[in-house]
Write a protein that holds these residues in place. Sequence first.
Motif, PDB file in Angstrom:
ATOM      1  N   UNK B 100      33.613  21.670  18.308  1.00  0.00           N
ATOM      2  CA  UNK B 100      32.493  22.379  17.694  1.00  0.00           C
ATOM      3  C   UNK B 100      31.793  23.198  18.767  1.00  0.00           C
ATOM      4  N   UNK B 102      28.375  22.863  19.323  1.00  0.00           N
ATOM      5  CA  UNK B 102      27.068  22.272  19.571  1.00  0.00           C
ATOM      6  C   UNK B 102      27.267  20.862  20.133  1.00  0.00           C
ATOM      7  N   UNK B 105      26.821  17.894  17.689  1.00  0.00           N
ATOM      8  CA  UNK B 105      27.928  17.889  16.727  1.00  0.00           C
ATOM      9  C   UNK B 105      29.189  17.365  17.391  1.00  0.00           C
ATOM     10  N   UNK B 106      29.353  17.706  18.660  1.00  0.00           N
ATOM     11  CA  UNK B 106      30.536  17.283  19.388  1.00  0.00           C
ATOM     12  C   UNK B 106      30.536  15.766  19.577  1.00  0.00           C
ATOM     13  N   UNK B 108      29.100  13.533  17.652  1.00  0.00           N
ATOM     14  CA  UNK B 108      29.326  12.778  16.416  1.00  0.00           C
ATOM     15  C   UNK B 108      30.677  13.090  15.787  1.00  0.00           C
ATOM     16  N   UNK B 109      31.327  14.140  16.280  1.00  0.00           N
ATOM     17  CA  UNK B 109      32.601  14.570  15.698  1.00  0.00           C
ATOM     18  C   UNK B 109      33.610  13.429  15.518  1.00  0.00           C
ATOM     19  N   UNK B 110      33.862  12.606  16.562  1.00  0.00           N
ATOM     20  CA  UNK B 110      34.812  11.506  16.351  1.00  0.00           C
ATOM     21  C   UNK B 110      34.330  10.523  15.290  1.00  0.00           C
ATOM     22  N   UNK B 112      32.516  11.148  12.681  1.00  0.00           N
ATOM     23  CA  UNK B 112      32.754  11.745  11.364  1.00  0.00           C
ATOM     24  C   UNK B 112      34.214  11.565  10.972  1.00  0.00           C
ATOM     25  N   UNK B 113      35.088  11.769  11.964  1.00  0.00           N
ATOM     26  CA  UNK B 113      36.521  11.627  11.686  1.00  0.00           C
ATOM     27  C   UNK B 113      36.882  10.203  11.291  1.00  0.00           C
ATOM     28  N   UNK B 114      36.138   9.242  11.843  1.00  0.00           N
ATOM     29  CA  UNK B 114      36.436   7.852  11.527  1.00  0.00           C
ATOM     30  C   UNK B 114      35.638   7.346  10.328  1.00  0.00           C
ATOM     31  N   UNK B 116      32.255   7.185   9.677  1.00  0.00           N
ATOM     32  CA  UNK B 116      31.008   6.437   9.836  1.00  0.00           C
ATOM     33  C   UNK B 116      29.957   6.935   8.844  1.00  0.00           C
ATOM     34  N   UNK B 118      26.025   7.950   7.853  1.00  0.00           N
ATOM     35  CA  UNK B 118      24.995   8.689   8.578  1.00  0.00           C
ATOM     36  C   UNK B 118      24.151   7.762   9.455  1.00  0.00           C
ATOM     37  N   UNK B 121      26.001   6.623  12.490  1.00  0.00           N
ATOM     38  CA  UNK B 121      26.129   7.704  13.453  1.00  0.00           C
ATOM     39  C   UNK B 121      24.842   7.883  14.236  1.00  0.00           C
ATOM     40  N   UNK B 122      23.708   7.868  13.534  1.00  0.00           N
ATOM     41  CA  UNK B 122      22.435   8.059  14.215  1.00  0.00           C
ATOM     42  C   UNK B 122      22.202   6.959  15.238  1.00  0.00           C
ATOM     43  N   UNK B 157      31.700  11.913  24.535  1.00  0.00           N
ATOM     44  CA  UNK B 157      32.326  12.116  23.233  1.00  0.00           C
ATOM     45  C   UNK B 157      33.666  11.395  23.112  1.00  0.00           C
TER      46      UNK B 157
END
Lengths: 233, 471
Positions: B100, B102, B105-106, B108-110, B112-114, B116, B118, B121-122, B157
């Motif tokens: 990404x 940002x 975003x970078x 949290x990218x993994x 999101x892929x797995x 998780x 919200x 993630x936070x 990341x």
Amino acid sequence: MSAKLDPRTKLYMILVVSAVVMMSATTPLLWGVRIAMTMIPLILLVAEKRYASALRFTILYAIALVLTFRFLSEESTGIVESLLIGYCGIAVQFLPALITAWYVVRTTKIDEFMSAMQRMHVPDGIAISLAVVMRFFPTIKEEYASITDAMKMRGIAFGGGRPSKMVEYRMIPLLFSCVNIGDELSAAAITRGLGGKVKRTSVEELHLRVFDWLLILAFTAAAGIFVVFKYIL
Amino acid sequence: MGQKMIEASELGFTYADSEEGIREISFEIYEGEVILLTGNSGCGKSTLLKCLNGLIPEVTEGELNGHIYVLGKDREGMKMHELNREIGSVFQNPRSQFFTDNTTAELVFPMENYGYSKEEMDRHLQKLTEDFSLQGLLDRSVYELSSGERQMVALASSLTMDQKVLLFDEPSANLDYGNAMKLGCLIREMKQKGMTVIVSDHRFYYLNGIIDRVFFMESGHLRIYDSEEQFKQSGYHSRSFDIFHLDVPFRENVGSDEEVLSVEDVSYKDILKDINFNLRKGETTVIVGANGAGKTTLAKLMCRSIKPDHGKIRMKGIPFFIMQDPDYQLFGTSVHNELTLVKKDEESIKRYLEHFGLYEYRHTHPFDLSGGQKQRLQIAMAMLCDKEVILFDEPTSGLDVSSMQKVSAEIIHLSRNAATVVISHDYEFIRHVADRIIYLKNGSIAEDFQLNKENLSLLNGIFYEMQEEVK
């Protein structure tokens, strides 16, 4: 009111504008609608503090409009006029789509875009491919600038005396470096779980706000007017 | 000894389109170990790394033999995303490391892929931020980051899944000395937390004292040294561990009095201010400074690709600039054609092609050459060009020690007929080529001296200072 739009609204804007530019405006009413539709992304660009591009597009579009309406007509003759008719015609016809696309690409973060695609239930494969394309725009620009720089320093910016080489010298390194970056990018992405058999989630929570609905309404109305006046009445 | 993290038995891989590969490799790696993976270019260390992170066989085509077990499970039965839940990877190229644009975003990218939620993630992002002190790095554009900051984000990341094993691919190639030393400290901390770290690199000064075992690759085969000490005694450029005690002779100053370039009171934006120096024929000047100190900007100014806001740069014509990434600079349709673009002098071209071992490749497209061959081609171009100033940007990043020594010899050879300027943070290489050091700090020249026995401590002082600054 925040000028931050939902990516879904932005995509809808692109869709509508692209459809409308394919239909030619013939009456003052249709011209008015078309110009108003062009003004919206311009205003949005200003709201996002992208003053330079807003100004550039406004001037370009205004010149094309003024030339088309004031100085050119079907009776225009001569080489200059016919060239101008061609250029201005294309500009007036297609600039609205270009401006909207520019606005969307420049103001949408890749993760927002991915999130929007997920919310619209677009398959991950398509969403990811499109996201990579968006990720690539700044990269291509950066690579292109580096290559032009290198050519200048080698003294072959103008093809070393052969204009036909100008394009080749630029394009081949650009293609190679984009392919390499693409490979490395996908390697980095799949080692971080992209493409796994898991339902992707998103940290971006998207909401359609009043402003989004207003724009969607306005663009739907514009598309409606075009369809009704061109094909039904 | 802790848990067995990775085990390889009779591992072998042959690429579909080349002879290179690895053969009959067996090893075990345990929890909390720091492994240095090294060897000359083309020895197979990147192949081994790709086998570990799953890119072989997932992406790269070829024939894979033998087995890898990750935490006791056979790799063959694991999906890519399952494997990478255990093993994190940090890649070499900062331009293509990020998916990404940002930083947040970078990070949290993994996750999101797995898949998780919200909230997860936070919570996790919060924890990562604390663990890696990323407070100032959140929600920034990845294009604005310095190389050290990029490394931090890339590192964080690739550990978002709490991976217990981390692979690094040539981390020092894009880091300045200070940031490489900082990375060394981070790896030490990870080791203390029980993580397993595998670092593939040609430079290893930043790992001095923290390596448990050295995996040394040679034409596809693996030799394991059971301790850092044992490796140091093996004689493989192991002096590179302690770069400040290198025994490299100083160059006798061969500079002539002929000035070929002068930079007078040059300022550029807020990057450079009041830069003054002259370059003489026959002298090799090394510009050192932390990343972001303005070294590349200065090079671009000398090459007139940007104009100074203030001041003047005088020279006849423009310097020949050899960039760090050769792919930007090769435009010809063949190696021979590339050289004729520089100068149509068949006799010299033939001589240089032979000298650089490129004669048999004269009809090859420059992009089909190996990295080392591309660099030799660039140096051949520099020799052919008759320019009075030749500039190199990080010529040794990613080179193994023997290639570095060859490049040093060529640069010294070049400097007979020109003033050569080298931007570098490779201490060992600097000791080989430098007659003179210019130290850029925050956009001004902080030091400018001849490198000799008396002044060596000044150079060492600069490197210590760069290390202190990132702490």
